[in-house]
Write a protein that holds these residues in place. Structure first.
Motif, PDB file in Angstrom:
ATOM      1  N   GLU A 176       0.839  -1.203   0.000  1.00 56.72           N
ATOM      2  CA  GLU A 176       0.000   0.000   0.000  1.00 56.72           C
ATOM      3  C   GLU A 176       0.879   1.259   0.000  1.00 56.72           C
ATOM      4  N   ARG A 433      -5.950  -7.747   0.174  1.00 51.98           N
ATOM      5  CA  ARG A 433      -7.014  -7.318   1.087  1.00 51.98           C
ATOM      6  C   ARG A 433      -8.092  -8.402   1.221  1.00 51.98           C
ATOM      7  N   HIS A 437      -9.240 -10.385   4.540  1.00 52.41           N
ATOM      8  CA  HIS A 437     -10.666 -10.394   4.919  1.00 52.41           C
ATOM      9  C   HIS A 437     -11.089 -11.792   5.352  1.00 52.41           C
TER      10      HIS A 437
END
Length: 463
Positions: A176, A433, A437
């Motif tokens: 990121e 991501r 999750h």
């Protein structure tokens, strides 16, 4: 949002017994209990230290309900993380209900199914997989399922998932960060180390996913169907395995017209034996329904015991017998098949040796005399891979966990493909991501009210 009401419920099984435990949890638990408790020593309950036990009486307006022991656990050092009071009273159902109704009048609210454990989760005392293990521990009915539930409740599975998630999260942060400096064309995440991490995560996920096959049968018991022609000794075999007269034994063919099920624990592993109706051509409507159920039970079973009456063996019947065993094996290739020759005392050693060579996975028993039963039990155990259990490895037993692991593995494999293909960091970050999750879904870091409702609805009220 964490509920604020103080809840109450019976923590021991309903019905009469020597002792019953009534549990209160919430900010006002001690204050509510103090309203109805009179200590024999005259101490005020609200001023007592945590983890102490006090003898006294439950009273209200001069009426004495029972002599009890009251245990105090002050939050956050309690099961739920809140103030908890447990009242040990005599086990009369009348006394139980009188005390619970009194506590409700004093301001407590009746607990919902699993609400105590739900509060433990919401207050950070347990993660979601540990909370689910509590229900598995309560439901465990053999040594193996108890061992797995204990390991998961102590956080064995959670710790393994949390460690992988943390390592992946660290790399995700670097990926990121690269997006913030996309115009600089820099790489903060070491691609080689990232590739090694992905390989390690993939390996662990595959191992956990593979363990579900073992964990599921250990948790629910291994269904074993006993099949064969009428009057070959299926019911006698079931009785010999269970060491009791569970099924009706008769010389009349077609006596067993419905399936009979019972459970047996062998070396800590649960087996569910199903005695089925004999398979044959019949015009009897009721018997034909039983035979239809036999095929349904074979579909549900993981192990099939094909029982043969040795007294009926002839040179001409051997080939059809081999064909029938082969037909069952071909029709149900995923199921373990054992061919059992009953009444072994009627066979010569030479014939037994010949049958062993012609029909794989064959055993020779005498159900009536209980000969060969121990050998049969050992053969059944051989179908269960207990190596992971013996080595205390993490074993997945929960379908929800299994589903999340499959989805996490799919996302990790997408990240690996993207890394090898050299795709941009922003696209790779999306898959990372998603993997994070699904890891979070297992431990409860990612959750919703509907999921929690479904999980805790299966708990008993007092837990």
């Amino acid at each position: 949002m964490i509920p604020q009401e103080t809840i109450v419920a019976l923590a021991t099984p309903s019905g009469a017994g020597a002792i019953a435990v009534i549990r209160l949890s919430g900010k006002e638990a001690i204050a509510i209990a103090a309203q109805v408790f009179q200590s024999v020593s005259g101490k005020e309950l609200s001023r007592q230290k945590t983890h102490t036990i006090h003898l006294g009486h439950i009273t209200d307006e001069g009426k004495v309900y029972d002599q009890v022991l009251v245990s105090i656990f002050k939050g956050p050092h309690s099961y739920t993380g809140e103030n908890v009071v447990e009242i040990s009273c005599h086990g009369s159902t009348f006394i139980q209900q009188q005390i619970i109704q009194l506590l409700l009048r004093k301001g407590a609210k009746m607990a919902q199914a699993g609400e105590f454990t739900l509060r433990a989760f919401l207050n950070g005392k347990l993660d979601l997989s540990q909370a689910e293990a509590v229900a598995d521990l309560i439901a465990s009915d053999n040594e193996a399922s108890h061992q797995i539930a204990m390991q998961q409740m102590r956080g064995g599975f959670s710790n393994e998932i949390a460690k992988l998630r943390e390592e992946l999260l660290n790399f995700a942060s670097l990926i990121e960060l690269e997006l913030d400096f996309s115009e600089e064309d820099v790489e903060f995440a070491d691609r080689t180390a990232f590739h090694e991490l992905l390989n390690r995560i993939e390996f662990v996920l595959k191992r956990l996913i593979d363990s579900f096959a073992v964990g599921n049968v250990i948790k629910n018991g291994i269904p074993v169907a006993i099949v064969g022609e009428p009057n070959v000794g299926k019911s006698t075999l079931l009785n010999a395995l269970l060491n009791e007269e569970r099924a009706i034994v008769s010389d009349i063919a077609g006596t067993t017209r419905d399936t009979i099920e019972d459970e047996l624990v062998i070396n800590g592993i649960g087996f569910r034996f199903i005695d089925t109706a004999g398979i044959r051509e019949t015009k009897d409507h009721v018997e034909s329904i039983g035979i239809q159920k036999t095929f349904e039970k074979i579909e549900q079973a993981q192990v099939v015991l094909f029982l043969v009456d040795s007294s009926q063996l002839t040179v001409d019947s051997l080939e059809p017998l081999k064909n029938e065993a082969e037909r069952i094996k071909n029709k149900y290739p995923q199921k373990a098949l054992l061919v059992l020759f009953n009444k072994k005392d009627l066979l010569s050693e030479e014939l037994i040796s010949d049958l062993r060579s012609q029909i794989p996975n064959s055993l020779f028993i005498s159900a009536k005399n209980k000969e060969g039963i121990d050998e049969l039990k050992n053969a059944l155990l051989s179908f269960v891979n207990t190596g992971a259990l013996r080595n205390n490895e993490t074993i997945v037993t929960n379908t929800r966990h299994y589903d999340s692991l499959l989805k996490a593995l799919e996302e990790i494999q997408k990240v690996k493909w993207g890394l090898n293909a050299g795709i941009s960091s922003d696209l790779m970050a999306i898959d990372i991501r998603s993997a994070l999750h699904y890891f979070g879904e297992i431990t409860g870091e990612v959750t919703n009210d509907e999921l929690l409702g479904n999980i805790f609805a299966n708990f008993c009220i007092g837990k």
